[in-house]
Design an enzyme around this catalytic site. Structure first.
Site, PDB file in Angstrom:
ATOM      1  N   THR A  59       0.880  -1.166   0.000  1.00 45.78           N
ATOM      2  CA  THR A  59       0.000   0.000   0.000  1.00 45.78           C
ATOM      3  C   THR A  59       0.916   1.214   0.000  1.00 45.78           C
ATOM      4  O   THR A  59       2.036   1.154   0.517  1.00 45.78           O
ATOM      5  CB  THR A  59      -0.918   0.034   1.232  1.00 45.78           C
ATOM      6  OG1 THR A  59      -0.120   0.178   2.409  1.00 45.78           O
ATOM      7  CG2 THR A  59      -1.749  -1.224   1.320  1.00 45.78           C
ATOM      8  N   VAL A 101       0.942   4.105   1.512  1.00 43.06           N
ATOM      9  CA  VAL A 101       1.351   4.720   2.784  1.00 43.06           C
ATOM     10  C   VAL A 101       2.356   3.826   3.507  1.00 43.06           C
ATOM     11  O   VAL A 101       3.385   4.295   4.006  1.00 43.06           O
ATOM     12  CB  VAL A 101       0.116   4.990   3.669  1.00 43.06           C
ATOM     13  CG1 VAL A 101       0.536   5.565   5.004  1.00 43.06           C
ATOM     14  CG2 VAL A 101      -0.837   5.955   2.967  1.00 43.06           C
ATOM     15  N   CYS A 102       2.072   2.522   3.539  1.00 40.92           N
ATOM     16  CA  CYS A 102       2.999   1.609   4.215  1.00 40.92           C
ATOM     17  C   CYS A 102       4.341   1.560   3.477  1.00 40.92           C
ATOM     18  O   CYS A 102       5.399   1.475   4.106  1.00 40.92           O
ATOM     19  CB  CYS A 102       2.401   0.210   4.312  1.00 40.92           C
ATOM     20  SG  CYS A 102       0.894   0.149   5.316  1.00 40.92           S
ATOM     21  N   GLY A 103       4.283   1.613   2.157  1.00 39.96           N
ATOM     22  CA  GLY A 103       5.528   1.634   1.396  1.00 39.96           C
ATOM     23  C   GLY A 103       6.348   2.871   1.715  1.00 39.96           C
ATOM     24  O   GLY A 103       7.567   2.798   1.928  1.00 39.96           O
ATOM     25  N   LEU A 115       7.859   2.369   5.367  1.00 38.10           N
ATOM     26  CA  LEU A 115       8.969   1.439   5.542  1.00 38.10           C
ATOM     27  C   LEU A 115      10.189   1.883   4.735  1.00 38.10           C
ATOM     28  O   LEU A 115      11.326   1.682   5.162  1.00 38.10           O
ATOM     29  CB  LEU A 115       8.535   0.025   5.161  1.00 38.10           C
ATOM     30  CG  LEU A 115       7.401  -0.539   6.039  1.00 38.10           C
ATOM     31  CD1 LEU A 115       7.149  -2.005   5.718  1.00 38.10           C
ATOM     32  CD2 LEU A 115       7.693  -0.388   7.523  1.00 38.10           C
TER      33      LEU A 115
END
Lengths: 172, 149
Positions: B41, B43-45, B48
Protein backbone atom coordinates in the site's frame (compact mmCIF):
# COMPACT_ATOMS: atom_id res chain seq x y z
CA UNK A 1 23.31 9.33 19.69
CA UNK A 2 21.96 10.29 16.30
CA UNK A 3 20.93 13.85 15.63
CA UNK A 4 17.68 12.85 13.93
CA UNK A 5 15.37 13.74 16.78
CA UNK A 6 12.53 16.16 16.24
CA UNK A 7 13.37 19.73 15.26
CA UNK A 8 11.64 22.46 13.29
CA UNK A 9 12.97 22.89 9.79
CA UNK A 10 15.74 25.48 9.67
CA UNK A 11 14.66 28.88 8.40
CA UNK A 12 15.76 29.53 4.82
CA UNK A 13 19.39 30.53 4.81
CA UNK A 14 22.26 31.39 2.53
CA UNK A 15 22.70 27.87 1.21
CA UNK A 16 19.07 27.36 0.32
CA UNK A 17 17.43 27.53 -3.08
CA UNK A 18 14.64 30.07 -2.86
CA UNK A 19 12.34 30.64 -5.81
CA UNK A 20 9.87 33.47 -6.23
CA UNK A 21 8.66 36.15 -3.90
CA UNK A 22 5.95 36.31 -1.30
CA UNK A 23 5.22 34.56 1.97
CA UNK A 24 8.04 32.24 2.97
CA UNK A 25 7.31 28.55 2.47
CA UNK A 26 9.67 25.59 2.72
CA UNK A 27 8.95 22.58 0.56
CA UNK A 28 10.77 19.24 0.60
CA UNK A 29 10.74 17.50 -2.78
CA UNK A 30 11.90 14.20 -4.24
CA UNK A 31 12.47 14.71 -7.96
CA UNK A 32 11.47 11.08 -8.62
CA UNK A 33 8.19 11.40 -6.75
CA UNK A 34 5.09 11.48 -8.96
CA UNK A 35 3.22 13.59 -6.41
CA UNK A 36 5.98 16.19 -6.59
CA UNK A 37 5.80 16.12 -10.37
CA UNK A 38 2.06 16.62 -10.23
CA UNK A 39 2.47 19.50 -7.77
CA UNK A 40 5.25 21.28 -9.64
CA UNK A 41 3.14 23.23 -12.17
CA UNK A 42 1.41 24.84 -9.20
CA UNK A 43 4.47 25.17 -7.01
CA UNK A 44 6.51 26.75 -9.78
CA UNK A 45 3.99 29.55 -10.14
CA UNK A 46 2.79 30.08 -6.61
CA UNK A 47 3.43 33.68 -5.49
CA UNK A 48 5.52 32.67 -2.52
CA UNK A 49 9.14 32.70 -1.53
CA UNK A 50 9.55 28.97 -2.04
CA UNK A 51 12.55 27.40 -0.34
CA UNK A 52 13.06 24.08 -2.12
CA UNK A 53 14.92 21.37 -0.22
CA UNK A 54 16.13 17.94 -1.25
CA UNK A 55 14.34 14.88 0.11
CA UNK A 56 15.42 11.87 -1.97
CA UNK A 57 13.98 8.65 -0.56
CA UNK A 58 16.35 6.09 -2.01
CA UNK A 59 14.44 2.89 -1.13
CA UNK A 60 11.43 4.21 -3.04
CA UNK A 61 13.41 5.87 -5.80
CA UNK A 62 16.90 4.42 -6.20
CA UNK A 63 17.95 7.10 -8.65
CA UNK A 64 16.78 10.00 -6.53
CA UNK A 65 20.05 10.65 -4.66
CA UNK A 66 22.15 11.05 -7.79
CA UNK A 67 19.50 13.20 -9.44
CA UNK A 68 19.34 15.46 -6.42
CA UNK A 69 23.11 15.75 -6.49
CA UNK A 70 22.84 16.60 -10.18
CA UNK A 71 20.30 19.25 -9.32
CA UNK A 72 22.60 20.66 -6.68
CA UNK A 73 25.47 20.63 -9.15
CA UNK A 74 23.30 22.47 -11.67
CA UNK A 75 22.62 25.08 -9.01
CA UNK A 76 26.35 25.78 -8.96
CA UNK A 77 25.92 26.94 -12.53
CA UNK A 78 22.83 28.97 -11.73
CA UNK A 79 20.43 26.41 -13.15
CA UNK A 80 18.59 25.09 -10.11
CA UNK A 81 15.15 26.03 -11.32
CA UNK A 82 15.42 24.82 -14.92
CA UNK A 83 17.03 21.56 -13.87
CA UNK A 84 14.39 21.00 -11.19
CA UNK A 85 11.64 21.59 -13.74
CA UNK A 86 13.31 19.28 -16.23
CA UNK A 87 13.69 16.47 -13.71
CA UNK A 88 10.14 16.72 -12.43
CA UNK A 89 8.41 17.16 -15.75
CA UNK A 90 10.21 14.51 -17.76
CA UNK A 91 10.64 11.72 -15.23
CA UNK A 92 10.74 9.08 -17.92
CA UNK A 93 14.03 10.43 -19.23
CA UNK A 94 16.37 10.78 -16.30
CA UNK A 95 19.19 8.42 -17.19
CA UNK A 96 22.53 10.13 -17.51
CA UNK A 97 22.52 10.55 -21.31
CA UNK A 98 19.16 12.30 -21.04
CA UNK A 99 20.41 14.53 -18.25
CA UNK A 100 23.61 15.47 -20.09
CA UNK A 101 21.59 16.36 -23.16
CA UNK A 102 19.23 18.46 -21.11
CA UNK A 103 22.15 20.18 -19.43
CA UNK A 104 23.65 20.98 -22.82
CA UNK A 105 20.36 22.47 -23.94
CA UNK A 106 20.37 24.64 -20.81
CA UNK A 107 23.82 25.86 -21.76
CA UNK A 108 25.53 24.20 -18.82
CA UNK A 109 29.08 22.93 -18.66
CA UNK A 110 28.36 19.20 -18.65
CA UNK A 111 31.87 18.14 -17.69
CA UNK A 112 31.73 20.38 -14.68
CA UNK A 113 28.26 19.09 -13.83
CA UNK A 114 29.52 15.49 -13.86
CA UNK A 115 32.39 16.37 -11.57
CA UNK A 116 30.41 18.60 -9.27
CA UNK A 117 27.68 16.10 -8.55
CA UNK A 118 30.24 13.78 -6.98
CA UNK A 119 31.83 16.47 -4.84
CA UNK A 120 31.67 15.86 -1.10
CA UNK A 121 30.15 19.29 -0.55
CA UNK A 122 27.31 18.47 -2.93
CA UNK A 123 26.68 15.10 -1.30
CA UNK A 124 26.66 16.76 2.09
CA UNK A 125 24.37 19.53 0.90
CA UNK A 126 21.73 17.06 -0.25
CA UNK A 127 22.12 15.00 2.91
CA UNK A 128 21.77 18.05 5.11
CA UNK A 129 18.43 18.85 3.52
CA UNK A 130 17.26 15.25 3.82
CA UNK A 131 18.16 15.10 7.48
CA UNK A 132 16.50 18.40 8.27
CA UNK A 133 13.36 17.03 6.63
CA UNK A 134 13.54 13.85 8.69
CA UNK A 135 13.89 15.88 11.87
CA UNK A 136 10.91 18.00 10.87
CA UNK A 137 8.83 14.85 10.46
CA UNK A 138 8.69 14.71 6.68
CA UNK A 139 7.32 11.31 5.73
CA UNK A 140 6.24 11.86 2.15
CA UNK A 141 6.75 14.42 -0.53
CA UNK A 142 5.92 17.11 -1.34
CA UNK A 143 5.95 18.37 2.25
CA UNK A 144 5.44 22.05 2.95
CA UNK A 145 6.13 24.21 6.00
CA UNK A 146 5.08 27.74 6.77
CA UNK A 147 6.39 29.60 9.80
CA UNK A 148 7.92 26.36 11.00
CA UNK A 149 4.63 24.48 10.96
CA UNK A 150 3.90 21.55 8.70
CA UNK A 151 1.16 22.21 6.14
CA UNK A 152 -1.36 19.44 6.63
CA UNK A 153 -3.73 18.09 4.02
CA UNK A 154 -3.63 19.08 0.40
CA UNK A 155 -0.50 21.18 -0.18
CA UNK A 156 -1.96 23.22 -3.01
CA UNK A 157 -4.98 24.12 -0.96
CA UNK A 158 -2.81 25.02 2.01
CA UNK A 159 -0.63 27.24 -0.13
CA UNK A 160 -3.62 28.98 -1.63
CA UNK A 161 -4.68 29.74 1.91
CA UNK A 162 -1.33 31.34 2.59
CA UNK A 163 -0.93 33.37 -0.58
CA UNK A 164 -4.59 34.21 -1.08
CA UNK A 165 -6.99 33.35 -3.84
CA UNK A 166 -5.22 35.44 -6.43
CA UNK A 167 -2.22 33.14 -6.53
CA UNK A 168 -0.97 30.37 -8.62
CA UNK A 169 -2.38 29.57 -11.98
CA UNK A 170 -0.91 26.44 -13.48
CA UNK A 171 2.27 26.69 -15.52
CA UNK A 172 5.95 25.98 -15.35
CA UNK B 1 -2.27 -0.40 22.59
CA UNK B 2 -0.20 -2.27 25.11
CA UNK B 3 0.56 -0.14 28.14
CA UNK B 4 3.97 1.35 28.72
CA UNK B 5 5.67 -0.55 31.53
CA UNK B 6 4.14 -3.88 30.50
CA UNK B 7 6.26 -6.84 29.46
CA UNK B 8 6.20 -7.28 25.69
CA UNK B 9 4.26 -10.43 24.77
CA UNK B 10 6.52 -13.16 23.49
CA UNK B 11 6.09 -14.15 19.86
CA UNK B 12 7.61 -16.26 17.15
CA UNK B 13 6.71 -15.47 13.56
CA UNK B 14 8.15 -16.27 10.14
CA UNK B 15 10.01 -13.49 8.40
CA UNK B 16 10.09 -12.75 4.67
CA UNK B 17 12.44 -15.71 4.16
CA UNK B 18 10.28 -18.05 6.28
CA UNK B 19 12.79 -18.03 9.10
CA UNK B 20 11.21 -17.91 12.53
CA UNK B 21 12.00 -14.75 14.45
CA UNK B 22 11.08 -14.43 18.10
CA UNK B 23 11.11 -11.71 20.70
CA UNK B 24 13.76 -13.69 22.56
CA UNK B 25 16.10 -13.19 19.60
CA UNK B 26 16.33 -9.54 20.65
CA UNK B 27 16.89 -10.16 24.34
CA UNK B 28 19.38 -7.63 25.66
CA UNK B 29 18.72 -5.22 22.79
CA UNK B 30 16.34 -2.36 22.27
CA UNK B 31 13.75 -3.23 19.68
CA UNK B 32 11.48 -1.00 17.64
CA UNK B 33 8.40 -2.93 16.51
CA UNK B 34 6.58 -1.32 13.63
CA UNK B 35 3.04 -2.59 13.16
CA UNK B 36 1.54 -1.56 9.83
CA UNK B 37 -1.68 -2.31 7.91
CA UNK B 38 -0.43 -4.03 4.80
CA UNK B 39 2.24 -4.67 2.22
CA UNK B 40 2.10 -2.92 -1.13
CA UNK B 41 0.00 0.00 0.00
CA UNK B 42 1.36 3.41 -0.78
CA UNK B 43 1.35 4.72 2.78
CA UNK B 44 3.00 1.61 4.21
CA UNK B 45 5.53 1.63 1.40
CA UNK B 46 6.38 5.26 2.12
CA UNK B 47 6.71 4.46 5.81
CA UNK B 48 8.97 1.44 5.54
CA UNK B 49 11.09 3.04 2.82
CA UNK B 50 11.61 6.03 5.07
CA UNK B 51 12.68 3.82 7.96
CA UNK B 52 15.00 1.87 5.70
CA UNK B 53 16.73 5.11 4.81
CA UNK B 54 17.63 5.64 8.48
CA UNK B 55 18.09 2.00 9.45
CA UNK B 56 21.83 2.40 9.90
CA UNK B 57 21.31 5.20 12.36
CA UNK B 58 18.64 3.30 14.26
CA UNK B 59 21.16 0.52 14.69
CA UNK B 60 23.89 2.99 15.60
CA UNK B 61 21.55 4.23 18.29
CA UNK B 62 21.57 0.71 19.71
CA UNK B 63 18.24 -0.59 18.48
CA UNK B 64 16.89 -3.11 16.02
CA UNK B 65 13.83 -2.62 13.83
CA UNK B 66 11.23 -5.15 12.75
CA UNK B 67 7.95 -4.74 10.87
CA UNK B 68 4.85 -6.83 11.54
CA UNK B 69 1.67 -7.10 9.51
CA UNK B 70 -0.87 -9.83 8.74
CA UNK B 71 0.52 -10.41 5.24
CA UNK B 72 2.02 -13.76 4.33
CA UNK B 73 5.75 -14.41 4.38
CA UNK B 74 5.79 -14.67 0.61
CA UNK B 75 4.04 -11.35 0.26
CA UNK B 76 6.56 -9.87 2.70
CA UNK B 77 9.41 -11.15 0.60
CA UNK B 78 8.11 -9.50 -2.55
CA UNK B 79 7.37 -6.26 -0.70
CA UNK B 80 10.74 -6.27 1.05
CA UNK B 81 12.59 -6.88 -2.20
CA UNK B 82 10.67 -4.15 -3.96
CA UNK B 83 11.93 -1.62 -1.42
CA UNK B 84 15.30 -3.15 -0.67
CA UNK B 85 14.48 -3.47 3.00
CA UNK B 86 17.27 -4.74 5.24
CA UNK B 87 15.18 -5.34 8.34
CA UNK B 88 12.83 -8.28 8.95
CA UNK B 89 9.15 -8.21 8.11
CA UNK B 90 7.31 -10.73 10.26
CA UNK B 91 4.18 -12.45 9.09
CA UNK B 92 1.29 -12.51 11.58
CA UNK B 93 -0.72 -14.46 9.04
CA UNK B 94 -1.82 -17.54 10.98
CA UNK B 95 -3.52 -17.40 13.34
CA UNK B 96 -4.30 -14.11 11.71
CA UNK B 97 -3.32 -11.06 13.72
CA UNK B 98 -2.70 -12.94 16.97
CA UNK B 99 0.59 -11.20 17.72
CA UNK B 100 -0.77 -7.83 16.65
CA UNK B 101 -3.69 -8.41 19.01
CA UNK B 102 -1.40 -9.35 21.89
CA UNK B 103 0.23 -5.91 21.53
CA UNK B 104 -3.13 -4.20 21.21
CA UNK B 105 -2.26 -3.36 17.63
CA UNK B 106 -4.99 -5.25 15.78
CA UNK B 107 -8.09 -3.71 14.24
CA UNK B 108 -10.53 -6.66 14.17
CA UNK B 109 -13.20 -4.94 12.13
CA UNK B 110 -10.64 -4.26 9.41
CA UNK B 111 -8.66 -7.44 9.74
CA UNK B 112 -5.23 -5.85 9.89
CA UNK B 113 -2.78 -4.18 12.23
CA UNK B 114 -3.00 -0.54 13.12
CA UNK B 115 -0.10 1.79 12.34
CA UNK B 116 1.96 1.92 15.48
CA UNK B 117 5.44 1.86 16.88
CA UNK B 118 6.53 0.17 20.07
CA UNK B 119 9.89 0.34 21.80
CA UNK B 120 10.85 -2.75 23.78
CA UNK B 121 13.75 -2.33 26.18
CA UNK B 122 16.53 -4.90 26.61
CA UNK B 123 14.69 -6.33 29.63
CA UNK B 124 11.58 -6.91 27.54
CA UNK B 125 9.56 -4.05 28.97
CA UNK B 126 7.60 -1.74 26.67
CA UNK B 127 8.89 1.80 27.25
CA UNK B 128 7.13 3.75 24.48
CA UNK B 129 4.22 3.37 22.13
CA UNK B 130 2.90 5.56 19.34
CA UNK B 131 -0.25 4.94 17.35
CA UNK B 132 -1.08 7.06 14.36
CA UNK B 133 -4.19 7.24 12.20
CA UNK B 134 -3.99 4.57 9.47
CA UNK B 135 -3.18 7.06 6.73
CA UNK B 136 -0.58 9.03 8.69
CA UNK B 137 2.99 7.87 8.83
CA UNK B 138 4.89 8.39 12.08
CA UNK B 139 8.02 10.32 11.21
CA UNK B 140 11.42 8.77 11.69
CA UNK B 141 12.13 11.63 14.09
CA UNK B 142 9.72 10.07 16.59
CA UNK B 143 11.80 6.90 16.67
CA UNK B 144 14.92 8.88 17.46
CA UNK B 145 13.09 10.91 20.08
CA UNK B 146 12.07 7.66 21.77
CA UNK B 147 15.55 6.19 21.53
CA UNK B 148 17.10 9.29 23.07
CA UNK B 149 14.90 9.12 26.18
Amino acid sequence: MSDLGSARPPEPGAGDHVLGEGPSVIVYLDVCCPRCAAAWPFLSEVPASLCVRHFPVEPLHPRAPVLHRTLEAAARQGAFRPMLSRLLLDRGRTDDPHIWRAAEEMGLDVDRLRVDREQAEVVERVDTDFRSGLRAGVVETPAGFHEGVRLEGDLEEALRGIVGDGGAPGGV
Amino acid sequence: MIEVGSPAPSFSLPDQDRNDVSLADFSGERLIVCFYPGDFTSVCGDQLALYQSVLGEIEEAGAKLIGISVDSADCHRAFSESLGLKFPLLSDFHPKGAVCESFGAYIPERGHANRSLILVEPDGIVSWTYESPPLEVPGANLIFDALSD
